[in-house]
Enzyme design. Structure first.
Site, PDB file in Angstrom:
ATOM      1  N   ALA B 108       0.833  -1.199   0.000  1.00  0.00           N
ATOM      2  CA  ALA B 108       0.000   0.000   0.000  1.00  0.00           C
ATOM      3  C   ALA B 108       0.874   1.258   0.000  1.00  0.00           C
ATOM      4  CB  ALA B 108      -0.921  -0.002   1.218  1.00  0.00           C
ATOM      5  N   SER B 111       1.456   2.283  -5.608  1.00  0.00           N
ATOM      6  CA  SER B 111       2.111   2.870  -6.784  1.00  0.00           C
ATOM      7  C   SER B 111       3.012   1.843  -7.461  1.00  0.00           C
ATOM      8  CB  SER B 111       2.979   4.069  -6.383  1.00  0.00           C
ATOM      9  OG  SER B 111       2.185   5.052  -5.786  1.00  0.00           O
ATOM     10  N   ASP B 157       1.067  -9.227   8.244  1.00  0.00           N
ATOM     11  CA  ASP B 157       2.416  -8.716   8.434  1.00  0.00           C
ATOM     12  C   ASP B 157       3.332  -9.465   7.465  1.00  0.00           C
ATOM     13  OD1 ASP B 157       5.087  -8.395   9.358  1.00  0.00           O
ATOM     14  OD2 ASP B 157       4.344  -7.897  11.360  1.00  0.00           O
ATOM     15  N   CYS B 230      13.289   4.573   1.171  1.00  0.00           N
ATOM     16  CA  CYS B 230      13.488   5.978   0.809  1.00  0.00           C
ATOM     17  C   CYS B 230      14.212   6.678   1.954  1.00  0.00           C
ATOM     18  CB  CYS B 230      12.164   6.645   0.451  1.00  0.00           C
ATOM     19  SG  CYS B 230      10.871   6.452   1.667  1.00  0.00           S
TER      20      CYS B 230
END
Lengths: 166, 303
Positions: B108, B111, B157, B230
């Site tokens: 989720a 993208s 999970d 990121c």
């Protein structure tokens, strides 16, 4: 995390294989798209159809063992278990290009009103009921969603969460 | 910017790095090739008077210097999806092929999931897992709008991902784009460092290790796993790779990346990592005027 509403059950191929009398069959689904919109059955070759909850059908490419208890399986395609089956906006956007019947083409202003969720008075010589709505985008007709045509009026069926002022 | 000071020893031209982190990042969109061609999207955006700039390394990406991706015809039709440049990297490195089975371990809002499906021409099976129902709802909205028919969504999970719903089948490839401290998104979310703590970095590193380990386990021999974050934090990057090299049977391999980058590091504070972590790539904001990113390609040996 187990809940009946998240269980997907694969549609039986034909009436002979049907255990739940209310559940649609794959054959009926293909017939619906052909009879109502002229979408050829081979459009759905390679896809499997699944029901989750009462009447909402999903279309997927894989073949997990049925029933399968997960959160999503491909895309929603059709609402059944009601008198008039109703295609989803997503199915129409993805497969509507194969339709040849009950397709209404809107001009730019009418298309904008349609995606904003507005109902509008329009002339339409064909059947009443659910129509595939198209407009021109990048120089070609493109299916945009589902409208309900009754009493001289095209009622936008764009779900609230998808409405936009474009 | 203070949490970033600790990277002074590992980042070349540190002042340029900080300057870049302070500049806002314009929106970018990815063309959804399941529903449209790059050419039709270009025409539709031009017809809507939306200015676009091309991205030299990826012809299906456009930067929108003046607009946000939301309220226009191509968006409504699911022809485009808001996705920044570096976020497009891991799926291209994974390079899934039509007909394959792929696991997206932290999927989720979708993208990268939908990009995987598009790279596979929406043929095959992408199992998209997330542990947060609210975010799964956003994922579902995106797969619907983008017209993806190959994504199955599971709520669990990733560390305990079950193959049971799919009859026990393993995967050809897995994408492990883990939750992280998000330092590299500072240009998009200027307050992302406000809640930064080392204990959070160290805690989330444990979760990342568990998810990547599971991904290697469920990938068939000869398969590929891509690990990405990121963030710049070595605890969440090279340390995680070093852990799975110890714990599982896999290798970190080199790959081509058409963007300027630095190699993964083998030394951080008093830790040292396996030499093959240099095959991972660090993408800094001042390198290509993008967000920050980390991406590694792993291979599971063939039997």
């Amino acid at each position: 995390m187990s809940d009946q509403s998240t269980v997907f059950t694969r549609l039986p191929e034909t009436d002979d294989e049907r255990e739940d009398p209310e559940r649609a069959t794959r054959e009926e689904v293909l017939d619906f798209w052909t009879d109502r919109f002229g979408v050829p059955p081979e459009t759905f070759e390679g896809y499997t159809f699944w029901e989750r909850g009462a009447g909402k059908l999903w279309l997927y490419q894989g073949t997990p063992p049925s029933p399968v208890d997960i959160e999503g399986l491909g895309m929603t395609v059709l609402r059944t278990r009601q008198e008039h089956w109703k295609p989803t906006l997503e199915a129409v956007q993805r497969f509507g290009e194969h339709a040849s019947e009950n397709v209404i083409r809107l001009d730019e202003d009418a298309a904008r009103a349609f995606v904003a969720g507005e109902d509008q008075e329009l002339d339409w010589d064909g059947d009443w009921g659910y129509l595939i709505v198209t407009h021109d985008l990048a120089d070609e007709p493109e299916p945009v969603g589902v409208g309900l045509y009754v009493y001289g009026e095209l009622r936008s069926q764009v779900p609230k969460g998808r409405r936009r002022e474009v | 910017m203070e949490p970033l000071d600790r990277y002074r020893p590992i980042i070349d031209d540190f002042e340029a790095f900080i300057d870049a982190c302070e500049r806002p990042l314009p929106s970018a969109v990815r063309v959804n090739t399941i529903k449209a061609t790059v050419e039709r999207v270009r025409t539709a955006l031009a017809d809507a008077d939306i200015a676009v700039e091309p991205v030299d390394w990826h012809d299906g990406l456009f930067v929108l210097p003046e607009d946000s991706p939301g309220a226009n015809w191509p968006y409504f039709h699911g022809w485009i999806h808001g996705q920044e440049e570096v976020s497009v990297i891991p799926a291209t490195v994974l390079d899934p092929q039509p007909g394959e089975r792929v696991w997206d371990a932290c999927a989720a809002p979708g993208s990268k999931t939908t990009q995987l499906a598009a790279l596979m021409d929406d043929a095959g099976e992408v199992v998209a897992t997330d542990n947060n129902l609210g975010r799964i709802s956003a994922l579902r909205t995106n797969t619907e709008r983008l017209g993806v028919t190959t994504v199955a969504v599971t709520h669990e999970d990733g560390r305990n991902h079950s193959l049971k719903p799919f009859g026990g089948e393993g995967y050809d490839r897995a994408l492990v784009d883990v939750p992280c401290s998000c330092e590299g998104t500072i240009r998009k979310n200027p307050d992302t460092l406000e809640d930064w703590t080392l204990s959070h970095v160290e805690g989330i590193s444990g979760v990342q290790k568990g998810i990547l380990k599971r991904a290697v386990e469920v990938t068939d021999p000869g398969g590929t796993v891509v690990y990405s974050t990121c963030t710049f934090a070595p605890e969440e990057n090279e340390a995680v790779l070093d852990y799975v090299l110890e714990e599982t049977d896999c290798e970190i391999v080199d790959y081509d990346l058409p963007l300027s980058h630095a190699p993964g590091i083998t030394e951080w504070q008093d830790e040292s990592f396996h030499p093959s972590v240099t095959n991972a790539k660090r993408i800094y904001p001042h390198h290509n005027d993008t967000g920050g990113f980390f991406c590694a390609k792993l291979e599971v040996p063939a039997e």
